[in-house]
Design a protein around this motif. Structure first.
Motif, PDB file in Angstrom:
ATOM      1  N   GLU A   1       0.796  -1.164  -0.019  1.00 36.60           N
ATOM      2  CA  GLU A   1       0.181  -0.030  -0.042  1.00 36.60           C
ATOM      3  C   GLU A   1       0.480   1.125   0.135  1.00 36.60           C
ATOM      4  OE1 GLU A   1      -3.304   0.360  -0.314  1.00 36.60           O
ATOM      5  OE2 GLU A   1      -3.625  -1.715  -0.803  1.00 36.60           O
ATOM      6  N   VAL A   2       1.815   0.757   1.199  1.00 31.47           N
ATOM      7  CA  VAL A   2       2.382   3.080   1.000  1.00 31.47           C
ATOM      8  C   VAL A   2       3.734   2.807   0.163  1.00 31.47           C
ATOM      9  CG1 VAL A   2       4.135   4.020   2.907  1.00 31.47           C
ATOM     10  CG2 VAL A   2       2.008   2.586   3.683  1.00 31.47           C
ATOM     11  N   TRP A   3       3.896   1.502  -0.693  1.00 34.64           N
ATOM     12  CA  TRP A   3       5.483   2.501  -1.217  1.00 34.64           C
ATOM     13  C   TRP A   3       4.471   1.481  -2.962  1.00 34.64           C
ATOM     14  CZ3 TRP A   3       8.339   5.350  -0.366  1.00 34.64           C
ATOM     15  CH2 TRP A   3       8.642   5.518   1.146  1.00 34.64           C
ATOM     16  N   ASN A   4       4.382   0.686  -3.136  1.00 34.93           N
ATOM     17  CA  ASN A   4       3.702   0.089  -4.686  1.00 34.93           C
ATOM     18  C   ASN A   4       2.385   0.746  -4.965  1.00 34.93           C
ATOM     19  OD1 ASN A   4       5.861  -2.152  -4.164  1.00 34.93           O
ATOM     20  ND2 ASN A   4       5.003  -4.241  -3.739  1.00 34.93           N
TER      21      ASN A   4
ATOM     22  N   PHE B   1       8.820  12.291   4.159  1.00 35.25           N
ATOM     23  CA  PHE B   1       9.522  11.372   4.122  1.00 35.25           C
ATOM     24  C   PHE B   1       9.182  10.421   2.958  1.00 35.25           C
ATOM     25  CE2 PHE B   1      11.120   6.906   4.422  1.00 35.25           C
ATOM     26  CZ  PHE B   1      12.401   7.288   3.323  1.00 35.25           C
ATOM     27  N   GLN B   2       8.237   9.505   2.929  1.00 36.60           N
ATOM     28  CA  GLN B   2       7.440   9.190   2.003  1.00 36.60           C
ATOM     29  C   GLN B   2       7.537   9.929   0.838  1.00 36.60           C
ATOM     30  OE1 GLN B   2       3.626   8.471   0.740  1.00 36.60           O
ATOM     31  NE2 GLN B   2       3.288   6.633   0.361  1.00 36.60           N
ATOM     32  N   GLN B   3       7.000  11.007   0.228  1.00 34.91           N
ATOM     33  CA  GLN B   3       6.743  12.021  -0.645  1.00 34.91           C
ATOM     34  C   GLN B   3       7.970  12.386  -1.749  1.00 34.91           C
ATOM     35  OE1 GLN B   3       3.547  12.798  -1.855  1.00 34.91           O
ATOM     36  NE2 GLN B   3       3.455  10.451  -0.176  1.00 34.91           N
TER      37      GLN B   3
ATOM     38  N   SER C   1       9.208  11.362  -4.273  1.00 33.73           N
ATOM     39  CA  SER C   1       9.331  12.096  -6.062  1.00 33.73           C
ATOM     40  C   SER C   1      10.107  11.570  -6.904  1.00 33.73           C
ATOM     41  CB  SER C   1       9.064  13.461  -5.478  1.00 33.73           C
ATOM     42  OG  SER C   1       7.827  13.405  -4.992  1.00 33.73           O
ATOM     43  N   ALA C   2      11.848  11.054  -5.800  1.00 34.31           N
ATOM     44  CA  ALA C   2      12.437  10.628  -6.517  1.00 34.31           C
ATOM     45  C   ALA C   2      12.915   9.479  -7.103  1.00 34.31           C
ATOM     46  CB  ALA C   2      13.836  10.798  -5.279  1.00 34.31           C
ATOM     47  N   PHE C   3      12.360   8.239  -6.650  1.00 35.89           N
ATOM     48  CA  PHE C   3      11.780   7.299  -7.406  1.00 35.89           C
ATOM     49  C   PHE C   3      10.742   6.666  -7.942  1.00 35.89           C
ATOM     50  CE2 PHE C   3      15.942   6.653  -4.517  1.00 35.89           C
ATOM     51  CZ  PHE C   3      17.243   7.057  -5.189  1.00 35.89           C
ATOM     52  N   PRO C   4      10.063   7.403  -8.933  1.00 35.70           N
ATOM     53  CA  PRO C   4       8.209   7.737  -8.862  1.00 35.70           C
ATOM     54  C   PRO C   4       7.828   6.317  -9.846  1.00 35.70           C
ATOM     55  CG  PRO C   4       9.311   8.729 -10.989  1.00 35.70           C
ATOM     56  CD  PRO C   4      10.236   9.268  -9.725  1.00 35.70           C
ATOM     57  N   ASP C   5       8.634   5.305  -9.987  1.00 40.65           N
ATOM     58  CA  ASP C   5       8.888   4.486 -10.410  1.00 40.65           C
ATOM     59  C   ASP C   5       8.955   2.892  -9.529  1.00 40.65           C
ATOM     60  OD1 ASP C   5       7.391   5.494 -12.635  1.00 40.65           O
ATOM     61  OD2 ASP C   5      10.042   5.227 -13.893  1.00 40.65           O
ATOM     62  N   LEU C   6       8.984   3.119  -8.616  1.00 39.68           N
ATOM     63  CA  LEU C   6       9.555   2.359  -7.229  1.00 39.68           C
ATOM     64  C   LEU C   6       8.134   1.350  -6.917  1.00 39.68           C
ATOM     65  CD1 LEU C   6      11.876   1.964  -5.160  1.00 39.68           C
ATOM     66  CD2 LEU C   6       9.833   3.257  -3.430  1.00 39.68           C
ATOM     67  N   LYS C   7       8.508  -0.049  -7.182  1.00 39.59           N
ATOM     68  CA  LYS C   7       7.796  -0.920  -6.930  1.00 39.59           C
ATOM     69  C   LYS C   7       7.940  -1.729  -5.769  1.00 39.59           C
ATOM     70  CE  LYS C   7       4.226   0.105  -9.391  1.00 39.59           C
ATOM     71  NZ  LYS C   7       2.738   0.499  -8.455  1.00 39.59           N
TER      72      LYS C   7
END
Length: 65
Positions: A13-16, A53-55, A59-65
């Protein structure tokens, strides 16, 4: 819910899914994010500190999964 299920939900939820609202649900108000600090050097404590921090991270890694 087991610890493993909580962690799985956190990452899903938080990251993906980049769902910031789940931070309020799963991060305790007095929880400390070990290894993280606010811009002023103070520890990241609770959802109010963790959300920025999450935002920034997403922002730095928008495609993070």
């Amino acid at each position: 819910m087991t610890n493993a299920e909580i962690m799985q939900r956190w990452f899903d939820e938080v990251w993906n899914n980049q769902n910031v609202d789940v931070i309020d649900e799963l991060f305790a108000e007095d929880g400390v994010a070990g290894g993280l600090a606010n811009d002023d050097g103070s520890p990241v404590i609770g959802p109010k500190d963790y959300k920025p921090f999450q935002q920034r991270f997403l922002s730095a890694f928008p495609d993070l999964k």
